[in-house]
Design a protein around this motif. Structure first.
Motif, mmCIF file in Angstrom:
data_model
loop_
_atom_site.group_PDB
_atom_site.id
_atom_site.type_symbol
_atom_site.label_atom_id
_atom_site.label_comp_id
_atom_site.label_asym_id
_atom_site.label_seq_id
_atom_site.Cartn_x
_atom_site.Cartn_y
_atom_site.Cartn_z
ATOM 1 N N LEU A 50 108.525 11.914 67.539
ATOM 2 C CA LEU A 50 109.454 12.216 68.627
ATOM 3 C C LEU A 50 110.895 11.984 68.185
ATOM 4 N N LEU A 51 111.178 10.830 67.628
ATOM 5 C CA LEU A 51 112.552 10.509 67.236
ATOM 6 C C LEU A 51 113.023 11.417 66.096
ATOM 7 N N HIS A 52 112.161 11.660 65.128
ATOM 8 C CA HIS A 52 112.518 12.531 64.007
ATOM 9 C C HIS A 52 112.839 13.945 64.492
ATOM 10 N N ASN A 53 111.935 14.533 65.274
ATOM 11 C CA ASN A 53 112.135 15.913 65.732
ATOM 12 C C ASN A 53 113.294 16.019 66.716
ATOM 13 N N ALA A 54 113.507 14.998 67.546
ATOM 14 C CA ALA A 54 114.653 15.019 68.467
ATOM 15 C C ALA A 54 115.959 15.069 67.672
ATOM 16 N N ARG A 55 116.017 14.313 66.581
ATOM 17 C CA ARG A 55 117.227 14.363 65.733
ATOM 18 C C ARG A 55 117.422 15.768 65.161
ATOM 19 N N LEU A 56 116.346 16.388 64.672
ATOM 20 C CA LEU A 56 116.466 17.743 64.121
ATOM 21 C C LEU A 56 116.920 18.747 65.174
ATOM 22 N N LEU A 57 116.507 18.538 66.414
ATOM 23 C CA LEU A 57 116.869 19.435 67.511
ATOM 24 C C LEU A 57 118.196 19.055 68.166
ATOM 25 N N ASP A 58 118.829 17.997 67.674
ATOM 26 C CA ASP A 58 120.092 17.496 68.221
ATOM 27 C C ASP A 58 119.953 17.118 69.699
ATOM 28 N N HIS A 103 100.308 10.957 74.882
ATOM 29 C CA HIS A 103 101.403 11.308 75.793
ATOM 30 C C HIS A 103 102.305 10.109 76.094
ATOM 31 N N THR A 104 101.833 8.892 75.786
ATOM 32 C CA THR A 104 102.568 7.695 76.221
ATOM 33 C C THR A 104 102.931 6.708 75.130
ATOM 34 N N TRP A 105 102.298 6.765 73.991
ATOM 35 C CA TRP A 105 102.536 5.708 73.005
ATOM 36 C C TRP A 105 103.898 5.825 72.333
ATOM 37 N N GLY A 106 104.632 6.887 72.572
ATOM 38 C CA GLY A 106 106.002 6.979 72.087
ATOM 39 C C GLY A 106 106.990 6.231 72.972
ATOM 40 N N LEU A 107 106.562 5.819 74.155
ATOM 41 C CA LEU A 107 107.472 5.137 75.087
ATOM 42 C C LEU A 107 108.196 3.935 74.480
ATOM 43 N N PRO A 108 107.522 3.030 73.780
ATOM 44 C CA PRO A 108 108.253 1.872 73.241
ATOM 45 C C PRO A 108 109.388 2.257 72.291
ATOM 46 N N HIS A 109 109.302 3.430 71.678
ATOM 47 C CA HIS A 109 110.349 3.885 70.764
ATOM 48 C C HIS A 109 111.530 4.510 71.523
ATOM 49 N N VAL A 110 111.267 5.022 72.707
ATOM 50 C CA VAL A 110 112.291 5.681 73.516
ATOM 51 C C VAL A 110 113.083 4.664 74.342
ATOM 52 N N LEU A 111 112.413 3.648 74.812
ATOM 53 C CA LEU A 111 113.045 2.716 75.753
ATOM 54 C C LEU A 111 114.331 2.075 75.235
ATOM 55 N N PRO A 112 114.426 1.696 73.960
ATOM 56 C CA PRO A 112 115.698 1.118 73.506
ATOM 57 C C PRO A 112 116.859 2.110 73.506
ATOM 58 N N LEU A 113 116.555 3.401 73.600
ATOM 59 C CA LEU A 113 117.600 4.424 73.524
ATOM 60 C C LEU A 113 118.140 4.853 74.879
ATOM 61 N N ILE A 114 117.365 4.626 75.941
ATOM 62 C CA ILE A 114 117.757 5.157 77.255
ATOM 63 C C ILE A 114 118.589 4.144 78.028
ATOM 64 N N ASP A 149 119.827 14.145 72.321
ATOM 65 C CA ASP A 149 120.214 12.760 72.531
ATOM 66 C C ASP A 149 119.293 12.171 73.591
ATOM 67 N N LEU A 150 118.277 11.440 73.159
ATOM 68 C CA LEU A 150 117.329 10.871 74.114
ATOM 69 C C LEU A 150 117.991 9.852 75.031
ATOM 70 N N GLY A 151 119.111 9.288 74.615
ATOM 71 C CA GLY A 151 119.848 8.364 75.467
ATOM 72 C C GLY A 151 120.509 9.030 76.656
ATOM 73 N N ALA A 152 120.555 10.354 76.641
ATOM 74 C CA ALA A 152 121.188 11.089 77.736
ATOM 75 C C ALA A 152 120.191 11.568 78.790
ATOM 76 N N VAL A 153 118.901 11.271 78.622
ATOM 77 C CA VAL A 153 117.934 11.760 79.613
ATOM 78 C C VAL A 153 118.154 11.069 80.950
#
Length: 147
Positions: free
Chosen positions: A46-54, A72-83, A56-60
């Motif tokens: 998720l984080l790798h491909n989001a960077r390639l697609l430009d 569908h959910t195990w990426g959550l711990p990686h997203v939470l520090p960014l939001i 900003d997960l912090g803007a969701v």
């Protein structure tokens, strides 16, 4: 205009730097805001491909979880520090019900305890259709239908 981009899925575009994994995540962008729909399985893809697609997960403005399986959910711990704190997370009311795979009874449900997730996001758990941002809705509970 609404833009929906697949950020995580099983089959990346050939001859690109995109990564794949069993799982799914979509980024939905409208003039009214952005929704991250599911988070994939590892968070790394998720984080790798989001960077390639430009992206900003912090803007969701909202996160939606279609169902509580690990892909569908195990990426959550990686997203939470960014939001941002208290971004609403929309999901079915049974998000924290245990889920297991087949005969081996391996846990495949959400890996985060409710209290930990609730400390990072505003949990919006409901079986009813819910508007997440203007014009973007959850379906509410999808129940078994007789055939």
């Amino acid at each position: 205009m609404i833009q929906i981009r697949c950020v995580v899925e099983n089959n990346p575009l050939p001859d690109t730097d995109f990564r794949a994994e069993h799982g799914v995540a979509f980024h939905i962008q409208t003039p009214a805001g952005q929704v991250l729909f599911d988070t994939g399985e590892s968070g790394d893809v998720l984080l790798h491909n989001a960077r390639l697609l430009d992206i900003d997960l912090g803007a969701v403005d909202a996160i939606a979880i279609s169902h509580a399986h690990n892909d569908h959910t195990w990426g959550l711990p990686h997203v939470l520090p960014l939001i941002r704190p208290n971004v609403p997370l929309y999901a079915n009311a049974d998000l924290f019900r245990p889920r297991y795979s087949g005969d081996d009874r391996k846990s495949v449900g959400i890996a985060m305890p409710r209290e930990e997730l609730a400390a990072a996001v505003h949990l919006r758990l409901s079986d009813e259709p819910t508007e997440m941002i203007p014009g973007v809705w959850t379906t509410g509970a999808i129940t078994d239908r007789p055939y």
